[in-house]
Enzyme design. Structure first.
Site, mmCIF file in Angstrom:
data_model
loop_
_atom_site.group_PDB
_atom_site.id
_atom_site.type_symbol
_atom_site.label_atom_id
_atom_site.label_comp_id
_atom_site.label_asym_id
_atom_site.label_seq_id
_atom_site.Cartn_x
_atom_site.Cartn_y
_atom_site.Cartn_z
ATOM 1 N N SER A 53 0.806 -1.108 0.029
ATOM 2 C CA SER A 53 0.273 -0.486 0.311
ATOM 3 C C SER A 53 0.819 1.449 0.124
ATOM 4 O O SER A 53 2.061 1.010 0.504
ATOM 5 C CB SER A 53 -0.745 -0.059 1.266
ATOM 6 N N LYS B 231 1.498 -2.597 7.235
ATOM 7 C CA LYS B 231 2.450 -3.513 5.840
ATOM 8 C C LYS B 231 3.202 -2.739 6.286
ATOM 9 O O LYS B 231 4.107 -3.104 5.501
ATOM 10 C CB LYS B 231 1.490 -2.065 4.758
ATOM 11 N N TYR C 91 -4.247 -0.212 10.446
ATOM 12 C CA TYR C 91 -3.495 -1.072 8.971
ATOM 13 C C TYR C 91 -2.622 -0.629 7.547
ATOM 14 O O TYR C 91 -1.836 -1.428 7.221
ATOM 15 C CB TYR C 91 -5.333 -0.365 7.772
#
Length: 335
Positions: free
Chosen positions: A117, A145, A141
């Site tokens: 991402s 990553k 979130y």
């Protein structure tokens, strides 16, 4: 090539699988169906199971010892949920990836493509980012990553595994053949909200017109999911050139439009596609809102020969077509 796609029943993974099939490759799908859909795997080699389960990995490689590469798309991705349930997100996205990679190395896998991402970056003054931009993940979130990428880089440095991470922002559209598309009931991104406003015949709210962007509205990087799938395939095909076995072990490539799209530009493009314009209401910024960002993609052009080809209008039209038809494939989302 035969490619194992973890999370291959989700939006991105299923589209990558479709692109591989159309290009003469063979995907093998692994998905636990927590958010993925069994319907997206029809006619494909599919294993229902968890990436951290050694038994399912053992079965896959016993039945497909000729797997050439692995694409890792399996992750939870809802930012507000990650804030509410960080332990769950770190377990699902980080801990299970570690177990998965350990099993892959034991099976002799040397090519891993990680679907990452671009939300991990801190945007520059012009709201753009590239692979050398500072990393400043602002949600659990996004931080999962970052942790996974750091973990993979360390593992690649010490094992035969080579890792390529593809970072991107906002996928839109659908498989042009409508084999799959966004499978969540109520999308949270601006295009999804625009479609809902259009379907409900109500105004669309633009939150904030005081950002220092070209028109005052927030800016995002919407990339057609079919373009993203093309980039994944090109990366797989060029893997050994990008990461020679005796040289680089880990690298990153950004995927984006290079210009971004403001919210007002998105509304304008949307209204050119639909049969009746969606009116706009403007409100103040919401708590936590930011101006946004988009990614420069010169490295993707140089290394993969890839550029985003689908215009924003095409992504909008394919999203509309998918939303109109998805109830036939996913009856629980009809209406």
């Amino acid at each position: 090539m035969k490619v194992l796609i973890a999370g291959g029943a989700g939006f991105i993974g299923s589209t990558v699988a479709s692109y591989l099939i159309d290009s003469g490759h063979e995907p093998v799908i692994l998905d636990n169906l927590v958010t993925g859909r069994r319907e997206f795997c029809e006619g494909r080699t599919f294993y229902e199971g968890d990436i951290a389960d050694p038994a399912i990995i053992e079965q896959i490689f016993a039945e497909h010892p000729d797997i050439d590469a692995v694409v890792h798309c399996a992750a939870l991705i809802v930012v507000p949920e990650s804030v509410e349930r960080p332990v769950h997100y770190y377990r699902e996205n980080v801990a299970k990836t570690l177990e998965f990679v350990d099993h892959l190395i034991a099976k002799g896998v040397t090519r891993l493509l990680f679907s990452s991402s671009a939300s991990i970056y801190e945007p520059g003054a012009d709201f753009s980012v590239d692979e050398d931009s500072d990393v400043k993940a602002v949600s659990p979130y996004a931080r999962t990553k970052v942790v996974v990428e750091q973990m993979l880089a360390d593992i690649a440095a010490a094992t035969p595994l080579r890792v390529l991470s593809l970072r991107y922002f906002n996928p839109i559209g659908a498989d042009p053949k409508m084999r799959s598309g966004l499978q969540v009931a109520s999308p949270s991104h601006a295009l999804g909200k625009l479609i809902e406003a259009y379907q409900d015949d109500r105004p669309f709210q633009v939150t904030g017109l005081d950002y220092p962007t070209r028109d005052g509205s927030g800016i995002r990087d919407y990339v057609h999911v079919w373009d993203l799938a093309a980039a994944h395939m090109r990366a797989i095909e060029a893997f050994d050139t990008l990461l020679p076995a005796d040289s680089s072990r880990y690298t990153v490539i950004n995927l984006g439009t290079g210009t971004g799209t403001t919210v007002l530009e998105l509304v304008d493009a949307f209204n050119k596609v639909v049969d009746r314009a969606v009116p706009v209401e403007t409100t103040g910024r919401r708590l936590g809102d930011s101006a946004g960002a988009y990614t420069r993609s010169s490295r993707a052009a140089e290394l993969l020969g890839w550029r985003a080809e689908q215009p924003i209008e095409e992504g909008i039209q394919d999203s509309l077509t998918w939303f109109a038809r998805r109830g036939q494939m996913l009856p629980d989302l009809a209406g």
